[in-house]
Each structure stands twice: as structure tokens, then as C-alpha cells.
Write a protein that holds these residues in place. Sequence first.
Motif, PDB file in Angstrom:
ATOM      1  N   GLU A 258       0.852  -1.188   0.000  1.00 32.32           N
ATOM      2  CA  GLU A 258       0.000   0.000   0.000  1.00 32.32           C
ATOM      3  C   GLU A 258       0.891   1.242   0.000  1.00 32.32           C
ATOM      4  O   GLU A 258       1.631   1.464  -0.928  1.00 32.32           O
ATOM      5  CB  GLU A 258      -0.989  -0.036   1.164  1.00 32.32           C
ATOM      6  CG  GLU A 258      -1.990  -1.169   1.065  1.00 32.32           C
ATOM      7  CD  GLU A 258      -2.963  -1.225   2.210  1.00 32.32           C
ATOM      8  OE1 GLU A 258      -3.125  -0.221   2.918  1.00 32.32           O
ATOM      9  OE2 GLU A 258      -3.574  -2.286   2.386  1.00 32.32           O
ATOM     10  N   ASP A 259       0.861   2.049   1.080  1.00 34.61           N
ATOM     11  CA  ASP A 259       1.664   3.273   1.124  1.00 34.61           C
ATOM     12  C   ASP A 259       2.920   3.109   1.974  1.00 34.61           C
ATOM     13  O   ASP A 259       3.493   4.083   2.431  1.00 34.61           O
ATOM     14  CB  ASP A 259       0.815   4.441   1.634  1.00 34.61           C
ATOM     15  CG  ASP A 259       0.345   4.246   3.069  1.00 34.61           C
ATOM     16  OD1 ASP A 259       0.360   3.097   3.544  1.00 34.61           O
ATOM     17  OD2 ASP A 259      -0.037   5.238   3.703  1.00 34.61           O
ATOM     18  N   ARG A 260       3.370   1.871   2.161  1.00 37.86           N
ATOM     19  CA  ARG A 260       4.537   1.602   3.009  1.00 37.86           C
ATOM     20  C   ARG A 260       5.690   1.035   2.195  1.00 37.86           C
ATOM     21  O   ARG A 260       5.488   0.253   1.270  1.00 37.86           O
ATOM     22  CB  ARG A 260       4.182   0.600   4.103  1.00 37.86           C
ATOM     23  CG  ARG A 260       3.147   1.130   5.038  1.00 37.86           C
ATOM     24  CD  ARG A 260       2.671   0.063   5.955  1.00 37.86           C
ATOM     25  NE  ARG A 260       1.540   0.609   6.693  1.00 37.86           N
ATOM     26  CZ  ARG A 260       1.259   0.307   7.926  1.00 37.86           C
ATOM     27  NH1 ARG A 260       1.996  -0.567   8.576  1.00 37.86           N
ATOM     28  NH2 ARG A 260       0.226   0.847   8.526  1.00 37.86           N
ATOM     29  N   ILE A 261       6.888   1.424   2.561  1.00 33.21           N
ATOM     30  CA  ILE A 261       8.103   0.851   1.996  1.00 33.21           C
ATOM     31  C   ILE A 261       8.707  -0.012   3.101  1.00 33.21           C
ATOM     32  O   ILE A 261       8.934   0.464   4.214  1.00 33.21           O
ATOM     33  CB  ILE A 261       9.110   1.946   1.581  1.00 33.21           C
ATOM     34  CG1 ILE A 261       8.485   2.849   0.516  1.00 33.21           C
ATOM     35  CG2 ILE A 261      10.404   1.313   1.084  1.00 33.21           C
ATOM     36  CD1 ILE A 261       9.298   4.096   0.242  1.00 33.21           C
ATOM     37  N   ILE A 262       8.959  -1.268   2.794  1.00 31.21           N
ATOM     38  CA  ILE A 262       9.485  -2.201   3.783  1.00 31.21           C
ATOM     39  C   ILE A 262      10.877  -2.637   3.339  1.00 31.21           C
ATOM     40  O   ILE A 262      11.060  -3.108   2.217  1.00 31.21           O
ATOM     41  CB  ILE A 262       8.559  -3.426   3.929  1.00 31.21           C
ATOM     42  CG1 ILE A 262       7.161  -2.959   4.357  1.00 31.21           C
ATOM     43  CG2 ILE A 262       9.140  -4.436   4.907  1.00 31.21           C
ATOM     44  CD1 ILE A 262       6.086  -4.003   4.216  1.00 31.21           C
ATOM     45  N   LEU A 263      11.852  -2.466   4.216  1.00 34.04           N
ATOM     46  CA  LEU A 263      13.215  -2.918   3.965  1.00 34.04           C
ATOM     47  C   LEU A 263      13.433  -4.187   4.760  1.00 34.04           C
ATOM     48  O   LEU A 263      13.085  -4.260   5.931  1.00 34.04           O
ATOM     49  CB  LEU A 263      14.228  -1.856   4.406  1.00 34.04           C
ATOM     50  CG  LEU A 263      14.125  -0.492   3.753  1.00 34.04           C
ATOM     51  CD1 LEU A 263      15.139   0.456   4.380  1.00 34.04           C
ATOM     52  CD2 LEU A 263      14.329  -0.589   2.265  1.00 34.04           C
TER      53      LEU A 263
END
Length: 85
Positions: free
Chosen positions: A40-45
Motif C-alpha cells: 500500500e503506502d509503506r516501503i518495507i526494507l
Amino acid sequence: MKSTGIVRKLDELGRITLPVELRRTLDIEERGQLEIFVEEDRIILQKYEPTDIFTGEKNELFDFCGKKVSKETIIELAKMAGILD
């Protein structure tokens, strides 16, 4: 998801710096690789761990044409090809 309370600004090239405490906690080495996901509107590292391109398996990996393949997959492919029974 747990907040760390850490806020970082992007530099002019769109980069961020991960604090050393966070890198140590997650065992991310200098020049270590991170995988990037979008939800969605999240960036996950996430710390990158190579996996078999077919099954996602992480054990007994071999390089084949720049891709990772597990021993288990190689055996299954050999069976499909009629090389092994």
C-alpha cells in the motif's frame, strides 16, 4: 509493526542512512544487501537472503546462470527430465 521512533530525511539522491544500532540489531553488515517491498503506502526494507528461484528454499543453494537454485530443486528437475528416478 513496531515504531523505532527514528526519523530520517532523504538526501538529494533519495538515500537514507540506517542508524548503526539498528544495523547491529538486525545483523546488517556494512555494504549488506536489503530487499525492498511496497505494501500500500509503506516501503518495507528487509535483510536480503538469497532463495531458490522456484521454491523459495534457503538451504543448499547453487548459482546457475546468475540465479540461486537449491539442491532439492535440481534433483526434482533431473527427475522431470528423466535423468534420475
